[in-house]
Write a protein that holds these residues in place. Sequence first.
Motif, PDB file in Angstrom:
ATOM      1  N   THR A 108     -17.248  52.377  -6.184  1.00 43.55           N
ATOM      2  CA  THR A 108     -17.292  51.590  -7.199  1.00 43.55           C
ATOM      3  C   THR A 108     -15.987  51.748  -8.266  1.00 43.55           C
ATOM      4  OG1 THR A 108     -18.659  53.024  -8.221  1.00 43.55           O
ATOM      5  CG2 THR A 108     -19.864  51.320  -7.110  1.00 43.55           C
ATOM      6  N   ALA A 109     -15.549  52.997  -8.325  1.00 41.79           N
ATOM      7  CA  ALA A 109     -14.376  53.492  -9.131  1.00 41.79           C
ATOM      8  C   ALA A 109     -13.213  52.718  -8.443  1.00 41.79           C
ATOM      9  CB  ALA A 109     -14.095  54.793  -9.089  1.00 41.79           C
ATOM     10  N   ASP A 110     -13.105  52.792  -7.067  1.00 41.36           N
ATOM     11  CA  ASP A 110     -11.859  51.892  -6.410  1.00 41.36           C
ATOM     12  C   ASP A 110     -11.813  50.610  -6.753  1.00 41.36           C
ATOM     13  OD1 ASP A 110     -10.823  54.284  -5.272  1.00 41.36           O
ATOM     14  OD2 ASP A 110     -11.895  53.955  -3.519  1.00 41.36           O
ATOM     15  N   ARG A 111     -13.174  49.872  -6.725  1.00 41.97           N
ATOM     16  CA  ARG A 111     -13.038  48.669  -6.872  1.00 41.97           C
ATOM     17  C   ARG A 111     -12.736  48.182  -8.492  1.00 41.97           C
ATOM     18  NH1 ARG A 111     -18.624  46.543  -3.670  1.00 41.97           N
ATOM     19  NH2 ARG A 111     -18.057  47.124  -1.552  1.00 41.97           N
ATOM     20  N   ALA A 112     -13.495  49.003  -9.311  1.00 41.71           N
ATOM     21  CA  ALA A 112     -13.133  48.883 -10.802  1.00 41.71           C
ATOM     22  C   ALA A 112     -11.600  48.937 -10.834  1.00 41.71           C
ATOM     23  CB  ALA A 112     -13.668  49.835 -11.688  1.00 41.71           C
ATOM     24  N   SER A 113     -10.769  49.778 -10.268  1.00 39.45           N
ATOM     25  CA  SER A 113      -9.099  49.871 -10.546  1.00 39.45           C
ATOM     26  C   SER A 113      -8.398  48.751  -9.674  1.00 39.45           C
ATOM     27  CB  SER A 113      -8.845  50.940  -9.389  1.00 39.45           C
ATOM     28  OG  SER A 113      -9.318  52.012 -10.121  1.00 39.45           O
ATOM     29  N   VAL A 114      -9.205  48.158  -8.677  1.00 37.26           N
ATOM     30  CA  VAL A 114      -8.563  47.062  -8.147  1.00 37.26           C
ATOM     31  C   VAL A 114      -8.720  45.672  -9.068  1.00 37.26           C
ATOM     32  CG1 VAL A 114      -8.648  45.183  -6.285  1.00 37.26           C
ATOM     33  CG2 VAL A 114      -8.928  47.486  -5.857  1.00 37.26           C
ATOM     34  N   TYR A 115      -9.947  45.406  -9.594  1.00 36.93           N
ATOM     35  CA  TYR A 115     -10.146  44.372 -10.437  1.00 36.93           C
ATOM     36  C   TYR A 115      -9.448  44.560 -11.901  1.00 36.93           C
ATOM     37  CZ  TYR A 115     -13.496  42.741  -6.990  1.00 36.93           C
ATOM     38  OH  TYR A 115     -13.829  42.226  -5.774  1.00 36.93           O
ATOM     39  N   ALA A 116      -9.324  45.834 -12.214  1.00 41.34           N
ATOM     40  CA  ALA A 116      -8.540  46.086 -13.514  1.00 41.34           C
ATOM     41  C   ALA A 116      -7.134  45.573 -13.506  1.00 41.34           C
ATOM     42  CB  ALA A 116      -8.781  47.641 -13.759  1.00 41.34           C
ATOM     43  N   GLU A 117      -6.438  45.918 -12.620  1.00 45.61           N
ATOM     44  CA  GLU A 117      -5.017  45.449 -12.045  1.00 45.61           C
ATOM     45  C   GLU A 117      -5.032  43.913 -12.086  1.00 45.61           C
ATOM     46  OE1 GLU A 117      -2.254  47.099 -11.742  1.00 45.61           O
ATOM     47  OE2 GLU A 117      -3.242  49.070 -11.782  1.00 45.61           O
ATOM     48  N   LEU A 118      -5.878  43.294 -11.660  1.00 45.24           N
ATOM     49  CA  LEU A 118      -5.940  41.861 -11.585  1.00 45.24           C
ATOM     50  C   LEU A 118      -6.035  41.337 -13.096  1.00 45.24           C
ATOM     51  CD1 LEU A 118      -7.975  41.155  -8.296  1.00 45.24           C
ATOM     52  CD2 LEU A 118      -5.569  40.936  -8.793  1.00 45.24           C
ATOM     53  N   GLY A 120      -4.888  42.645 -15.862  1.00 46.58           N
ATOM     54  CA  GLY A 120      -3.769  42.702 -16.528  1.00 46.58           C
ATOM     55  C   GLY A 120      -3.769  43.509 -17.732  1.00 46.58           C
ATOM     56  N   SER A 121      -4.877  44.046 -18.004  1.00 44.63           N
ATOM     57  CA  SER A 121      -5.227  44.576 -19.647  1.00 44.63           C
ATOM     58  C   SER A 121      -4.968  46.066 -19.323  1.00 44.63           C
ATOM     59  CB  SER A 121      -6.512  44.270 -19.959  1.00 44.63           C
ATOM     60  OG  SER A 121      -7.049  45.565 -20.720  1.00 44.63           O
ATOM     61  N   PRO A 122      -4.050  46.730 -19.906  1.00 43.33           N
ATOM     62  CA  PRO A 122      -3.796  48.150 -20.023  1.00 43.33           C
ATOM     63  C   PRO A 122      -4.919  49.132 -20.273  1.00 43.33           C
ATOM     64  CG  PRO A 122      -2.198  47.101 -21.387  1.00 43.33           C
ATOM     65  CD  PRO A 122      -3.102  46.046 -20.901  1.00 43.33           C
ATOM     66  N   LEU A 123      -5.781  48.566 -21.328  1.00 37.64           N
ATOM     67  CA  LEU A 123      -6.926  49.355 -21.341  1.00 37.64           C
ATOM     68  C   LEU A 123      -7.848  49.345 -20.385  1.00 37.64           C
ATOM     69  CD1 LEU A 123      -7.668  48.672 -25.253  1.00 37.64           C
ATOM     70  CD2 LEU A 123      -6.349  50.426 -24.200  1.00 37.64           C
ATOM     71  N   THR A 124      -8.365  48.156 -19.739  1.00 38.29           N
ATOM     72  CA  THR A 124      -9.166  48.181 -18.536  1.00 38.29           C
ATOM     73  C   THR A 124      -8.593  48.820 -17.477  1.00 38.29           C
ATOM     74  OG1 THR A 124      -9.674  45.616 -19.330  1.00 38.29           O
ATOM     75  CG2 THR A 124     -10.178  46.567 -17.101  1.00 38.29           C
ATOM     76  N   ILE A 125      -7.242  48.850 -17.197  1.00 38.64           N
ATOM     77  CA  ILE A 125      -6.478  49.463 -16.184  1.00 38.64           C
ATOM     78  C   ILE A 125      -7.325  51.149 -16.426  1.00 38.64           C
ATOM     79  CG2 ILE A 125      -4.547  50.279 -15.087  1.00 38.64           C
ATOM     80  CD1 ILE A 125      -3.533  47.204 -15.396  1.00 38.64           C
ATOM     81  N   ALA A 126      -6.614  51.666 -17.660  1.00 38.53           N
ATOM     82  CA  ALA A 126      -6.983  52.909 -17.974  1.00 38.53           C
ATOM     83  C   ALA A 126      -8.434  53.435 -17.902  1.00 38.53           C
ATOM     84  CB  ALA A 126      -6.497  53.091 -19.411  1.00 38.53           C
ATOM     85  N   ALA A 127      -9.333  52.569 -18.238  1.00 36.48           N
ATOM     86  CA  ALA A 127     -10.851  52.809 -18.133  1.00 36.48           C
ATOM     87  C   ALA A 127     -11.172  53.129 -16.690  1.00 36.48           C
ATOM     88  CB  ALA A 127     -11.757  51.700 -18.793  1.00 36.48           C
ATOM     89  N   ALA A 128     -10.627  52.106 -15.792  1.00 38.03           N
ATOM     90  CA  ALA A 128     -10.835  52.211 -14.541  1.00 38.03           C
ATOM     91  C   ALA A 128     -10.173  53.567 -13.647  1.00 38.03           C
ATOM     92  CB  ALA A 128     -10.617  50.989 -13.857  1.00 38.03           C
ATOM     93  N   ALA A 129      -9.148  53.839 -14.208  1.00 34.61           N
ATOM     94  CA  ALA A 129      -8.268  55.155 -13.867  1.00 34.61           C
ATOM     95  C   ALA A 129      -9.242  56.219 -14.202  1.00 34.61           C
ATOM     96  CB  ALA A 129      -7.026  55.277 -14.208  1.00 34.61           C
ATOM     97  N   ARG A 130      -9.856  56.367 -15.360  1.00 36.74           N
ATOM     98  CA  ARG A 130     -10.389  57.294 -15.966  1.00 36.74           C
ATOM     99  C   ARG A 130     -11.571  57.712 -15.036  1.00 36.74           C
ATOM    100  NH1 ARG A 130     -14.757  58.166 -19.317  1.00 36.74           N
ATOM    101  NH2 ARG A 130     -14.909  60.161 -20.115  1.00 36.74           N
ATOM    102  N   GLU A 131     -12.272  56.594 -14.685  1.00 35.95           N
ATOM    103  CA  GLU A 131     -13.541  56.806 -13.628  1.00 35.95           C
ATOM    104  C   GLU A 131     -13.249  57.449 -12.467  1.00 35.95           C
ATOM    105  OE1 GLU A 131     -16.301  56.883 -15.332  1.00 35.95           O
ATOM    106  OE2 GLU A 131     -15.467  55.944 -17.035  1.00 35.95           O
ATOM    107  N   LEU A 132     -12.366  56.957 -11.991  1.00 37.83           N
ATOM    108  CA  LEU A 132     -11.621  57.286 -10.696  1.00 37.83           C
ATOM    109  C   LEU A 132     -11.159  58.739 -10.793  1.00 37.83           C
ATOM    110  CD1 LEU A 132     -11.051  56.780  -7.783  1.00 37.83           C
ATOM    111  CD2 LEU A 132      -8.965  55.832  -8.244  1.00 37.83           C
TER     112      LEU A 132
END
Length: 239
Positions: A108-118, A120-132
């Motif tokens: 789920t963390a991997d999927r969060a990272s993929v969709y975060a990149e899509l 384009g939000s730096p905060l969403t990308i950061a949140a997903a990276a934190r969980e991973l």
Amino acid sequence: MRRRTLLAAAGLAAPVQLLAGMDTALAAMPDPTGSSIPLDVRIAQARSAFDAARNTHLLKVLPGLLADAHDGVRQTRTDVAYGRLSAAYSLASQVLTKVGRYEQSRLTADRASVYAELSGSPLTIAAAARELSIVLRHQNQPAAAQRLILSAVTQVEATGLTTDAQASAFAQMLCTTSYTAAVAGDRHQAVTLIREASRAARGLTGRPRPAGRPTCGASVLRHPCLCRPLCRERPPGTR
């Protein structure tokens, strides 16, 4: 056995059928629920449930939440829709980590990272990276976790930290980086980073976050004490 005992003692053990339901949903997403409640509201409610350690409730509602977030992406293909889907997967990763299901949490963390990149939000990308990074740490990959979270911290800092959402995300990510350093035995870096996090948190004004833009720094906004985000990452029964 010790892990299961600690989970039960902490009230974090989850019914087997609910875990099986999550596994099924991750393999083949269920149909949308058709709920009339806005997805942003439901994600916020789910985050509140996580804060209250209502893991059994979350395991019941997460398959439907993920299904509806996927449906939102199919219908609109907007950055916001991808951000919501990433937020839903990040939350699923948090819950699965909390109940000790690290393989599913990694998925789920991997999927969060993929969709975060899509998104384009730096905060969403950061949140997903934190969980991973948290999952990687639990999987005994502290070096990879540290590289990932440091890269995410740099991205958030590059926003200029001009809003509470950015500053709170930055503070909490520094907390995560500090904890990762502490686990790796790097006391100096851990102390340095937690001091930086404290400075970042002191600058928050407490303004509410915009609707539909969940960030990993929500707990810092609500609880300026930076011990809480760290405690939430610790395995049950540890200090």
